[in-house]
Structures are given as C-alpha cells and as structure tokens.
Design an enzyme around this catalytic site. Structure first.
Site, mmCIF file in Angstrom:
data_model
loop_
_atom_site.group_PDB
_atom_site.id
_atom_site.type_symbol
_atom_site.label_atom_id
_atom_site.label_comp_id
_atom_site.label_asym_id
_atom_site.label_seq_id
_atom_site.Cartn_x
_atom_site.Cartn_y
_atom_site.Cartn_z
ATOM 1 N N ASP A 128 0.803 -1.221 0.000
ATOM 2 C CA ASP A 128 0.000 0.000 0.000
ATOM 3 C C ASP A 128 0.839 1.276 0.000
ATOM 4 O O ASP A 128 0.305 2.384 0.174
ATOM 5 C CB ASP A 128 -0.993 -0.017 1.170
ATOM 6 N N ASP A 189 -6.946 -4.752 -4.804
ATOM 7 C CA ASP A 189 -6.696 -3.369 -4.382
ATOM 8 C C ASP A 189 -5.402 -2.815 -4.976
ATOM 9 O O ASP A 189 -5.237 -1.613 -5.150
ATOM 10 C CB ASP A 189 -6.594 -3.271 -2.848
HETATM 11 N N1 GLY Z 1 -7.275 -1.820 0.583
HETATM 12 C C1 GLY Z 1 -8.023 -2.271 1.700
HETATM 13 C C2 GLY Z 1 -9.449 -1.915 1.605
HETATM 14 O O1 GLY Z 1 -9.934 -1.544 0.560
HETATM 15 O O2 GLY Z 1 -10.124 -2.005 2.624
#
Ligand code: GLY
Length: 408
Positions: A128, A189
C-alpha cells in the site's frame, strides 16, 4: 486465458443522463469544504483521521506512530492528505497546501525510518505504499513541482518494487516476502498501488518499474477476474512455477462472493493501467466488471458491501460506490465514441454521484461520506465514515467539476 462474460446492462435508466448539473457538483464540493475546515480543527500536523470513524466521529492516529492498536490505519493516512490537496486545487486557499506539505515531510520521515531505524516501526512492509505516496508526495510534486516530494516518491517506488516476484509476475500484497503463508498473494486493491510505479518509471526508466506494473496488471486481469466478471479479493500464485493457485477473500462475504470494494478497485484500476499502457485488454476487462457491478445495484444505485447482496435495504458501502463511479468515468473517457457503453458509463457515474450527494453526505461535520464499510466480518467500521470513501468521493466530484490531473 478463459473468456469473461460481458453482461447486458439490465437497468435501462442508465441509457439516459440523470439531471445532476455541474452547479450541483460545485454545491456538494462547497459543503465538503465546510466539513474539511471543521475536520482541520482536530486533524493537523501529525494527527490524521483513523481509517474509520466510531459512531460517526473519527479518532486520531499519527502518521509516525504505529502500534498494534492502530494497524488498521497503516495504509490510510494519505487519504486525509489527498483530501487537503484536492481542497487546495478546488479553492486555491493556501492553508490546505501548507498543511499537506507538512504531511510530505512526515511521509519522508516514515521512509527514512524504514532505512535508518526499525523497519516495522515505519509501517511500510506492504504494497500500500502506492496509496500512501501517490496521494501525498506524488500529489505534492504534481501540484507544486516540489523536487523533494519527487525524490521521496521515487524512494517509495523503490520500496514497492522490492515486493515484485518475477516468476509470478505480481507484487505481493502483505507480509514478509519469505512468509510461506503470504508469498505469492496478490489482491485486487493493488490496482491502485501500481500507478506509483508507472509514475516513477517516467523518471527512472532503467529500473523496470513500468514492466513490473504492466505485468502485475496483466496477471491480475488474467486470474483475479472470474468467468462471470465478478472478482476475487485475493489470488494466490505459485512463485516457483508462476502458475495460478486459487482465489480467496479477506474482506468479502466469502471466498466465492464478490466484495464490492474489490470490484470497484478493478473498475477504477484497470482503466488507469490502460491510460499508461494503452493495452485495450484492460478496458475490455473493466467493461465486464462494470456491467456486473451495475447489474447488482439496489434501486438507489449505491452498492451493498458485497455484491452477493442486491436488496434495497442492505448494508451499503458508499466507498465502493465512489471508487466504482470514478472507474466508470475513467472508462467512459477512454472508450471510443462508437462504443454505446461510453455514454452508459457516464450516465451511471452521474447517477451514483447524485445519489451519494443527496443521500449520503455527512451531516455532523465530522466526516464526508456516510454509510461506508471497512471490514464487515472483522466488525470494523460498519455504517461509518471511512477515510478512503471520503477521499474518493471528493476525487469523484473534482473529476466531474473540472479537467483534473489525477494523482494516480
Ligand atoms: N485496501 C483495503 C481496503 O480496501 O479495505
């Protein structure tokens, strides 16, 4: 590669343009400015809103203070920074820019900690980095041209590239790269993390960042999408042979259901990969995902938290709705004039934006978008503000308000 179904759009309402004018978009943005001004009284310097509110009030978390109790915010502090950059771009008021610039230094310190102190303390051992740095230092560079922000962004891209597994052609989502349980797991994601690599490649073309991002998007488009155009949240690859293993979920209802925010990360993320690579496969796949999503919306056009639920009184996830709406707009902008879905996606984007603006805008000045869900089965952030939902709703409004240069 198996073929993915492109469902026909069932709701004929999407064939006409809803009445939601630019003036109404601006009206919503003006209300957002008031909310953000109120939030800034509480959140400034190293105080950021947590990932989700409690009883519709955000607690505070530091970008530089990590402990087990705030791990849920490990990837989310930059959404507040991104909101500040958007507010600066919308209003021209320097107070937002000055606060966001403080964040750039804080994000730099986080990377410096990674190299100079305990790596775990930096909270950067995951993919992330894309969310964290695209909305902080990349945005800073794009808006102000700051060389230091660019330098920090390139440091973040380097860290992200360390998660690339060549044999599997993916970026590993979580965990130590040698952890048997996590090795070879990608998650949908990540579509929004790889833009950091596409961005960095423009400055450091010798580092193979473009190829890593392109390969990851391609692998995801091959395996994370099921034949019926729903998506797995996460997918496990064999890192020795490069062969696909199996899909599973982390935040969805079940391994075989379709987590709404995951689908939204796909609807937004694949068209972004198209803008960098011009590979039309990403548009084709995104269309399949979009139609699946639109065909499972309740009457008010705001999705439930998992697309296994289609009923009108289900638990909404407005963050998924906002992310998907951006994807629909991006998709619409990329399709040829001759593609009849071009207009359909624009209409659907506007219909969702209208519903979010009229029914879900925060009313207590403590957050922007009501009825978000962070992690349903984890009993975390259900029917609350979620900071990523707040951010993406403001980005959605900005994209409809003006010709805006994305931070992604
Ligand atoms: N990337 C984690 C979420 O969307 O909760």
């Amino acid at each position: 590669m198996s073929k993915v179904i492109l469902e026909e759009i069932k709701n004929k309402e999407f064939y006409s343009t809803p009445n939601f004018t630019k003036a109404e978009v601006a009206e919503t943005l003006d209300k957002v400015v008031h909310i953000v001004d109120h939030m800034m009284l509480k959140f400034h310097d190293d105080s950021f809103p947590r990932a989700c509110s409690k009883d519709y009030v955000y607690g505070s978390v530091g970008n530089l203070e990590w402990d087990a109790s705030n791990n849920e915010s490990i990837w989310t502090t930059s959404f507040w920074t991104g909101i500040l950059w958007l507010m600066y771009e919308y209003t021209g008021n320097e107070k937002y820019m000055l606060e966001a610039k403080k964040h750039s230094e804080s994000f730099r310190e986080r990377i410096d900690r990674y190299y100079n102190e305990d790596q775990n303390k930096a909270g950067l051992n995951h993919h992330d980095l894309g969310f964290l740095y695209s909305l902080s230092t990349v945005a800073d560079y794009k808006v102000t041209g700051s060389k230091r922000a660019l330098e920090t962004s390139l440091m973040a891209a380097k860290l992200l590239s360390n998660r690339y597994i060549d044999k599997a052609k993916i970026l590993q989502a979580w965990g130590d790269m040698n952890d048997e349980n996590q090795r070879g797991r990608m998650i949908i994601d990540c579509n929004l993390n790889i833009p950091l690599l596409y961005f960095a490649d423009q400055f450091e073309p010798d580092k193979q960042y473009y190829q890593m991002a392109y390969n990851h998007a391609t692998t995801a488009s091959q395996y994370i999408i099921r034949e019926d155009a729903s998506t797995y949240h996460t997918f496990h690859m064999d890192t020795e042979t490069g062969k696909p293993r199996f899909g599973s979920t982390h935040q969805g209802y079940s391994d075989e259901s379709c987590w709404a925010r995951g689908q939204a990360w796909g609807i937004m993320g694949f068209p972004i990969s198209y803008t960098y690579t011009k590979d039309k496969i990403f548009l084709e796949k995104a269309k399949c995902l979009a139609n699946y999503f639109l065909n499972r919306l309740p009457k008010d056009k705001v999705c439930n938290w998992d697309l296994i639920f289609t009923e009108d009184d289900g638990q909404r996830d407005t963050s998924a709705a906002a992310i998907a709406a951006i994807g629909l707009l991006e998709l619409s902008n990329s399709l040829e004039e001759t593609d009849e879905l071009k207009k359909v996606y624009y209409n659907a984007c506007l219909a969702i934006t209208k519903a979010l603006s009229q029914k879900y805008l925060g009313t207590n000045q403590e957050g922007i978008l009501k009825s978000g869900v962070y992690f349903y089965h984890g009993n975390l952030g259900i029917e609350e503000y979620v900071i990523f939902g707040d951010y993406f709703f403001v980005e959605l409004l900005m994209r409809l308000y003006k010709d805006w240069n994305p931070y992604w």
